[in-house]
Design a protein around this motif. Structure first.
Motif, mmCIF file in Angstrom:
data_model
loop_
_atom_site.group_PDB
_atom_site.id
_atom_site.type_symbol
_atom_site.label_atom_id
_atom_site.label_comp_id
_atom_site.label_asym_id
_atom_site.label_seq_id
_atom_site.Cartn_x
_atom_site.Cartn_y
_atom_site.Cartn_z
ATOM 1 N N ASP A 275 0.844 -1.191 0.000
ATOM 2 C CA ASP A 275 0.000 0.000 0.000
ATOM 3 C C ASP A 275 0.881 1.243 0.000
ATOM 4 N N ASP A 276 0.689 2.070 -1.021
ATOM 5 C CA ASP A 276 1.409 3.337 -1.114
ATOM 6 C C ASP A 276 0.436 4.466 -0.821
ATOM 7 N N VAL B 160 4.408 7.079 2.122
ATOM 8 C CA VAL B 160 4.423 5.927 3.023
ATOM 9 C C VAL B 160 4.186 4.676 2.196
ATOM 10 N N ARG B 161 4.975 3.648 2.468
ATOM 11 C CA ARG B 161 4.801 2.352 1.815
ATOM 12 C C ARG B 161 4.680 1.310 2.910
ATOM 13 N N ARG B 162 3.562 0.570 2.883
ATOM 14 C CA ARG B 162 3.313 -0.504 3.845
ATOM 15 C C ARG B 162 3.248 -1.826 3.096
ATOM 16 N N GLN C 281 2.658 -6.127 3.656
ATOM 17 C CA GLN C 281 2.293 -7.288 4.462
ATOM 18 C C GLN C 281 2.977 -8.504 3.853
ATOM 19 N N PRO D 214 3.766 -6.057 10.026
ATOM 20 C CA PRO D 214 3.722 -5.203 8.830
ATOM 21 C C PRO D 214 5.006 -4.368 8.713
ATOM 22 N N ARG E 116 6.890 -1.031 7.283
ATOM 23 C CA ARG E 116 6.499 0.341 6.946
ATOM 24 C C ARG E 116 7.741 1.188 6.761
ATOM 25 N N SER F 118 8.794 5.313 5.319
ATOM 26 C CA SER F 118 8.257 6.608 4.889
ATOM 27 C C SER F 118 9.392 7.571 4.583
ATOM 28 N N LEU G 77 12.637 -1.339 3.443
ATOM 29 C CA LEU G 77 11.710 -2.449 3.685
ATOM 30 C C LEU G 77 12.425 -3.795 3.626
#
Length: 171
Positions: free
Chosen positions: A82-83, A102-104, A106, A121, A123, A125, A153
């Motif tokens: 998710d960006d 922000v990049r998340r 999973q 998760p 994360r 940023s 990441l």
């Protein structure tokens, strides 16, 4: 001649003191041998996160494969990426002057010899100042920041996997 000699001597003393205290640069990290080779699922090979994962794993001496052998290794399943981008500050003319990217991610590990494990998760940023006079370079700037976040990441993933393999205190 004497100042150059004193600089060299100072560098040698500093290097010796760092070596004596046990300091060493953080390397690529150790990927557990039982989790080698690694199959990456959930991302296309052209995706920048896939490429950074593969590069980071290979730097640790891990083989990245298209399909994991049944008897060994791990499948690294990227369940979601998710960006997001949000405004952090606004100028006095009511224009956005700073953004946060922000990049998340999973991740689930499927080891050949065990049960699937959902990792915490991941994360990353980054913040950047928005320059409205350079609108065309904004996407390039964001892409550079995403590449940096991908490296972060991968480092976070490596640390989580290493922590999974360490025995808990008192065992």
């Amino acid at each position: 001649m004497i100042p150059a000699l004193s600089r060299v001597l100072a560098v040698l003393v500093l290097a010796a003191s760092l070596a004596a205290c046990g300091f060493q640069l953080r390397g690529a990290g150790d990927w557990p041998a039982q989790l080698d080779p690694v199959e990456i699922r959930g991302l296309q090979p052209r995706d920048s996160l896939y490429q950074e994962l593969a590069r980071g794993l290979r730097a640790s001496g891990v083989e990245v494969v298209d399909s994991r052998p049944e008897e060994r290794g791990v499948t690294l399943e990227i369940r979601s990426v998710d960006d997001s981008r949000r405004a952090l500050s606004v100028s006095d003319q009511a224009r956005v002057s700073e953004y946060e990217l922000v990049r998340r991610v999973q991740v689930r590990l499927h080891p050949a010899d065990g049960e699937a494990v959902d990792l915490e998760p991941l994360r990353a940023s980054r913040t950047y100042v928005y320059d409205e006079t350079a609108v065309l370079s904004r996407s390039e700037r964001e892409e550079d920041l995403r590449d940096t976040m991908n490296r972060d990441l991968v480092a976070l993933l490596r640390r989580q996997v290493e922590a999974l393999e360490r025995p808990a205190d008192g065992d």
